[in-house]
Design a protein around this motif. Sequence first.
Motif, mmCIF file in Angstrom:
data_model
loop_
_atom_site.group_PDB
_atom_site.id
_atom_site.type_symbol
_atom_site.label_atom_id
_atom_site.label_comp_id
_atom_site.label_asym_id
_atom_site.label_seq_id
_atom_site.Cartn_x
_atom_site.Cartn_y
_atom_site.Cartn_z
ATOM 1 N N GLY A 89 0.858 -1.184 0.000
ATOM 2 C CA GLY A 89 0.000 0.000 0.000
ATOM 3 C C GLY A 89 0.887 1.224 0.000
ATOM 4 N N PRO A 90 0.295 2.410 -0.197
ATOM 5 C CA PRO A 90 1.097 3.637 -0.286
ATOM 6 C C PRO A 90 1.630 4.089 1.071
ATOM 7 N N GLU A 91 2.827 4.705 1.046
ATOM 8 C CA GLU A 91 3.379 5.266 2.290
ATOM 9 C C GLU A 91 2.730 6.609 2.608
ATOM 10 N N ILE A 92 2.349 7.350 1.569
ATOM 11 C CA ILE A 92 1.566 8.573 1.779
ATOM 12 C C ILE A 92 0.122 8.131 1.762
ATOM 13 N N GLU A 93 -0.493 8.160 2.944
ATOM 14 C CA GLU A 93 -1.774 7.476 3.121
ATOM 15 C C GLU A 93 -2.882 8.466 3.474
ATOM 16 N N ASP A 94 -4.088 8.012 3.242
ATOM 17 C CA ASP A 94 -5.294 8.762 3.556
ATOM 18 C C ASP A 94 -5.645 8.497 5.028
ATOM 19 N N ASP A 95 -6.019 9.524 5.744
ATOM 20 C CA ASP A 95 -6.403 9.415 7.152
ATOM 21 C C ASP A 95 -7.410 8.274 7.368
ATOM 22 N N TRP A 96 -8.315 8.127 6.407
ATOM 23 C CA TRP A 96 -9.373 7.118 6.548
ATOM 24 C C TRP A 96 -8.800 5.701 6.631
ATOM 25 N N LEU A 128 -1.309 11.793 5.270
ATOM 26 C CA LEU A 128 -0.295 11.573 6.295
ATOM 27 C C LEU A 128 0.697 10.511 5.832
ATOM 28 N N LEU A 129 1.818 10.405 6.565
ATOM 29 C CA LEU A 129 2.723 9.284 6.327
ATOM 30 C C LEU A 129 2.200 8.149 7.198
ATOM 31 N N ARG A 130 1.930 6.978 6.601
ATOM 32 C CA ARG A 130 1.293 5.911 7.371
ATOM 33 C C ARG A 130 2.117 5.594 8.622
ATOM 34 N N THR A 131 1.426 5.391 9.737
ATOM 35 C CA THR A 131 2.098 5.164 11.011
ATOM 36 C C THR A 131 2.258 3.673 11.288
ATOM 37 N N HIS A 132 1.620 2.843 10.473
ATOM 38 C CA HIS A 132 1.744 1.388 10.583
ATOM 39 C C HIS A 132 1.331 0.756 9.258
#
Length: 367
Positions: free
Chosen positions: A131-138, A172-176
Amino acid sequence: MSTQHEQQAEATLTRLETVQSATEVEAIRVEALGKAGWISALMKTLGGMSPDERQVQAPRIQALRARVADAIEAKKAALEAAELEARLASETLDLTLPAPTTPKGSVHPVSQVMDELAEIFADLGFAVATGPEIEDDWYNFTALNMPESHPARAMHDTFYFPDTAPKGGRMLLRTHTSPVQIRSMVEQGAPIRIIAPGRVYRSDSDATHTPMFHQIEGLVIDRDIHLGHLKWTLETFLKAFFETDDIVLRLRPSYFPFTEPSVEVDVGFRWDNGKRVLGGSGDAEGHGWMELLGSGMVNRRVIEYAGLDPDEWQGFAFGVGVDRLAMLKYGMDDLRAFFDGDGRWLAHYGFSGLDQPTLSAGIGAGA
Ligand code: PHE
């Protein structure tokens, strides 16, 4: 325009022939064609001419301007070509030199461990998802049962972008790696059996935390999946990874918003010359428990968010720090060194590109 101008143009062209550097060509260009250049001044005289005179002079002045401009361009190109020629002549590569005795370059322990994990889980029927590292909050929070204002969000030290996310909140940058759970369920439906390795980001930095680190997510969704499947999978994976049957796990009740129940998994170790060596029960004399990973049964609400029916589909999920697994298996003690790019560290802890982990040859590199 007078013959004096024609002569000046000739003089310019002669000078151009003799100059040797790009700066000299540029000086000539400014002198002639720059804002205050003499050809530019000549062009301006056209405005004060009678229409008859202009009809005669305009083509002559334009032609003179074009001759000088073309000559300048040609000279520039010639100088550039000569410069390239000189560089190519000086920067030679002697292909007859012998190969270095010790090959340079190595596979980073994180890459090696990710390959090892992919191999182990492929054998258990898991596909690799990304999945993308730049991620959607949702995907990173909301669909994982962390709505806005959920206190667990604050624990993630998230790096936010100013941009609004398509599904609300901010990018955001995904936190996990857990958002890959949602993406996989949304895209593939059920049943599902995936691992998702990758980079994750948190605003945190010390000997055991870096702002970027690596996780691997596991997700199984099917009918009648229960905690026993989770425990067996983790035990099988850890025994294969650490290449020993002497792995004792301790499952502790825990809390993650996206799993219910949630299980923290510790592994038993013993102290050996000030180093932790995996094996044995952590309760034994001279032993201890080390926290290894978070896991649990996927929360019904998460399955719903992903568009599946939680009465039909159940599953388990887990998340492990890849860097931590590498440190435990290969004995590094400072996480920060993983990302310094120090050639000496890489030469020491890196792996040969020929060390492909396979189950048949033994998962560990150099086995
Ligand atoms: N995403 C959690 C973390 O980063 C780990 C986890 C994954 C826990 C899957 C449970 C299930 O801490």
